[in-house]
Scaffold this motif. Structure first.
Motif, PDB file in Angstrom:
ATOM      1  N   UNK A  18       0.817  -1.207   0.000  1.00  4.70           N
ATOM      2  CA  UNK A  18       0.000   0.000   0.000  1.00  4.70           C
ATOM      3  C   UNK A  18       0.854   1.261   0.000  1.00  4.70           C
ATOM      4  N   UNK A  19       0.577   2.151  -0.959  1.00  7.98           N
ATOM      5  CA  UNK A  19       1.272   3.442  -1.014  1.00  7.98           C
ATOM      6  C   UNK A  19       0.885   4.290   0.196  1.00  7.98           C
ATOM      7  N   UNK A  20      -0.319   4.069   0.680  1.00 11.29           N
ATOM      8  CA  UNK A  20      -0.805   4.817   1.846  1.00 11.29           C
ATOM      9  C   UNK A  20       0.104   4.581   3.057  1.00 11.29           C
ATOM     10  N   UNK A  21       0.578   3.358   3.216  1.00  9.64           N
ATOM     11  CA  UNK A  21       1.471   3.034   4.329  1.00  9.64           C
ATOM     12  C   UNK A  21       2.807   3.752   4.164  1.00  9.64           C
ATOM     13  N   UNK A  22       3.264   3.898   2.923  1.00  7.61           N
ATOM     14  CA  UNK A  22       4.511   4.614   2.652  1.00  7.61           C
ATOM     15  C   UNK A  22       4.380   6.062   3.096  1.00  7.61           C
ATOM     16  N   UNK A  23       3.266   6.703   2.699  1.00  5.08           N
ATOM     17  CA  UNK A  23       3.017   8.089   3.101  1.00  5.08           C
ATOM     18  C   UNK A  23       2.928   8.208   4.617  1.00  5.08           C
ATOM     19  N   UNK A  24       2.260   7.237   5.228  1.00  2.00           N
ATOM     20  CA  UNK A  24       2.076   7.257   6.679  1.00  2.00           C
ATOM     21  C   UNK A  24       3.424   7.158   7.399  1.00  2.00           C
ATOM     22  N   UNK A  25       4.257   6.211   6.967  1.00  2.06           N
ATOM     23  CA  UNK A  25       5.565   6.022   7.603  1.00  2.06           C
ATOM     24  C   UNK A  25       6.458   7.239   7.397  1.00  2.06           C
ATOM     25  N   UNK A  26       6.458   7.789   6.176  1.00  2.00           N
ATOM     26  CA  UNK A  26       7.307   8.946   5.867  1.00  2.00           C
ATOM     27  C   UNK A  26       6.863  10.173   6.662  1.00  2.00           C
ATOM     28  N   UNK A  27       5.559  10.390   6.737  1.00  2.00           N
ATOM     29  CA  UNK A  27       5.031  11.537   7.484  1.00  2.00           C
ATOM     30  C   UNK A  27       5.344  11.421   8.963  1.00  2.00           C
ATOM     31  N   UNK A  28       5.147  10.225   9.515  1.00  2.00           N
ATOM     32  CA  UNK A  28       5.413  10.006  10.939  1.00  2.00           C
ATOM     33  C   UNK A  28       6.893  10.215  11.245  1.00  2.00           C
ATOM     34  N   UNK A  29       7.782   9.724  10.370  1.00  2.00           N
ATOM     35  CA  UNK A  29       9.225   9.875  10.572  1.00  2.00           C
ATOM     36  C   UNK A  29       9.624  11.349  10.524  1.00  2.00           C
ATOM     37  N   UNK A  30       9.060  12.085   9.555  1.00  2.00           N
ATOM     38  CA  UNK A  30       9.382  13.507   9.417  1.00  2.00           C
ATOM     39  C   UNK A  30       8.907  14.301  10.633  1.00  2.00           C
ATOM     40  N   UNK A  31       7.681  14.034  11.062  1.00  2.00           N
ATOM     41  CA  UNK A  31       7.135  14.731  12.221  1.00  2.00           C
ATOM     42  C   UNK A  31       7.919  14.415  13.483  1.00  2.00           C
TER      43      UNK A  31
ATOM     44  N   UNK B 165       7.068  12.263  21.470  1.00  2.00           N
ATOM     45  CA  UNK B 165       7.293  12.588  20.055  1.00  2.00           C
ATOM     46  C   UNK B 165       6.806  11.454  19.157  1.00  2.00           C
ATOM     47  N   UNK B 166       7.113  10.221  19.547  1.00  2.00           N
ATOM     48  CA  UNK B 166       6.672   9.053  18.774  1.00  2.00           C
ATOM     49  C   UNK B 166       5.151   8.965  18.753  1.00  2.00           C
ATOM     50  N   UNK B 167       4.541   9.137  19.924  1.00  2.00           N
ATOM     51  CA  UNK B 167       3.094   8.991  20.030  1.00  2.00           C
ATOM     52  C   UNK B 167       2.363  10.084  19.253  1.00  2.00           C
ATOM     53  N   UNK B 168       2.787  11.354  19.430  1.00  2.00           N
ATOM     54  CA  UNK B 168       2.126  12.474  18.741  1.00  2.00           C
ATOM     55  C   UNK B 168       2.322  12.356  17.239  1.00  2.00           C
ATOM     56  N   UNK B 169       3.524  11.970  16.819  1.00  2.00           N
ATOM     57  CA  UNK B 169       3.801  11.808  15.380  1.00  2.00           C
ATOM     58  C   UNK B 169       2.898  10.748  14.767  1.00  2.00           C
ATOM     59  N   UNK B 170       2.707   9.660  15.489  1.00  2.00           N
ATOM     60  CA  UNK B 170       1.858   8.574  14.996  1.00  2.00           C
ATOM     61  C   UNK B 170       0.423   9.038  14.808  1.00  2.00           C
ATOM     62  N   UNK B 171      -0.105   9.721  15.805  1.00  2.00           N
ATOM     63  CA  UNK B 171      -1.498  10.177  15.747  1.00  2.00           C
ATOM     64  C   UNK B 171      -1.688  11.222  14.645  1.00  2.00           C
ATOM     65  N   UNK B 172      -0.826  12.229  14.635  1.00  2.00           N
ATOM     66  CA  UNK B 172      -0.962  13.323  13.662  1.00  2.00           C
ATOM     67  C   UNK B 172      -0.805  12.813  12.235  1.00  2.00           C
ATOM     68  N   UNK B 173       0.178  11.943  12.001  1.00  2.00           N
ATOM     69  CA  UNK B 173       0.394  11.417  10.646  1.00  2.00           C
ATOM     70  C   UNK B 173      -0.795  10.578  10.190  1.00  2.00           C
ATOM     71  N   UNK B 174      -1.363   9.795  11.089  1.00  2.00           N
ATOM     72  CA  UNK B 174      -2.523   8.979  10.731  1.00  2.00           C
ATOM     73  C   UNK B 174      -3.707   9.855  10.343  1.00  2.00           C
TER      74      UNK B 174
END
Length: 241
Positions: free
Chosen positions: A186-199, A214-223
């Motif tokens: 899924x390309x969606x997972x790629x976007x999700x992982x990249x966004x979470x890593x950047x945040x 930072x990990x928790x907020x990044x996960x929620x916001x990226x999702x």
């Protein structure tokens, strides 16, 4: 639980055990690795086994180890675990319709044993599923996870020191191994992982937020961001009708 199982056809529980053998075998290397990593993270043997006894959630336990390793607080670990396992609400609701009607306390017992693997095996069975069958699947899977977690810890004690230290890298390798197959599908997972890593990088280098938060907020916001963009794009697509 024994009295409950005896009120059903004996074959249902046996069939559940047989259906769960593949899960038990699959859990062997993952639980073994968890035990090894738990030791290198600093957990005691009893803490390692108790985590598997009380949590019984592979991804959540691995994430907990990574958070413990960086000194994250208890509240952050609990909240992160909740977010990771929030999908269990949907799985529980689905199985509630699939399994035969039972009392609430019985459902509470077998709901503890719902994992991605036990859910799959139980949900694909034809027709209404007997409670005894579900208990059989869950029991053998649960036993494999707990026993092999402890075994992994014991094996870790006899490994050379340099191997014990290097096992810390295996924790991150495990997450990469879980992520890459999903990214391929899924390309969606790629976007999700990249966004979470950047945040996560932004939060760590530009704010005073701890690594756990930072990990928790990044996960929620990226999702939320990725889901919002995806839904907007789907609405903007022309209809085939």
């Amino acid at each position: 639980m024994e009295a409950l199982i005896n009120t059903r056809k004996p074959g249902d529980f046996r069939l559940g055990l047989q259906a769960g053998i593949s899960i038990a075998v699959g859990y062997f290397p993952v639980a073994l690795t968890f035990g090894l990593l738990a030791r290198t993270t600093g957990l005691s043997f009893y803490e390692t086994v108790m985590m598997s006894l009380l949590v019984f959630a592979g991804a959540a336990q691995y994430i907990s180890l990574s958070l413990i390793a960086i000194g994250t607080g208890v509240f952050e670990i609990i909240l992160t675990t909740f977010i990771v396992n929030i999908r269990h609400f949907l799985m529980s609701a689905s199985l509630n319709e699939k399994l035969e009607k039972e009392k609430g306390w019985v459902k509470a017992i077998y709901s503890f044993g719902i994992t991605d693997e036990t859910f799959t095996v139980i949900s694909v069975k034809d027709g209404k599923v007997k409670t005894a069958f579900a208990f059989g699947v869950i029991l053998i899977s649960y036993a494999s996870w707990v026993v092999n977690s402890g075994l992994g810890y014991i094996i870790g004690e006899i490994l050379p020191q340099f191997l014990q230290v290097s096992m810390g890298v295996a924790l991150y390798a495990m997450f990469v191994g879980l992520l890459v197959p999903s990214m391929k599908k899924s390309v969606k997972v790629v976007y999700l992982a990249a966004t979470a890593a950047a945040l996560n990088s932004v939060f760590l280098f530009t704010t005073s937020i701890s690594e756990g938060w930072a990990i928790m907020i990044s996960t929620i916001v990226s999702a939320v961001l990725v889901e919002f963009v995806t839904s907007r794009n789907m609405k903007g697509e022309p209809s085939n009708e």
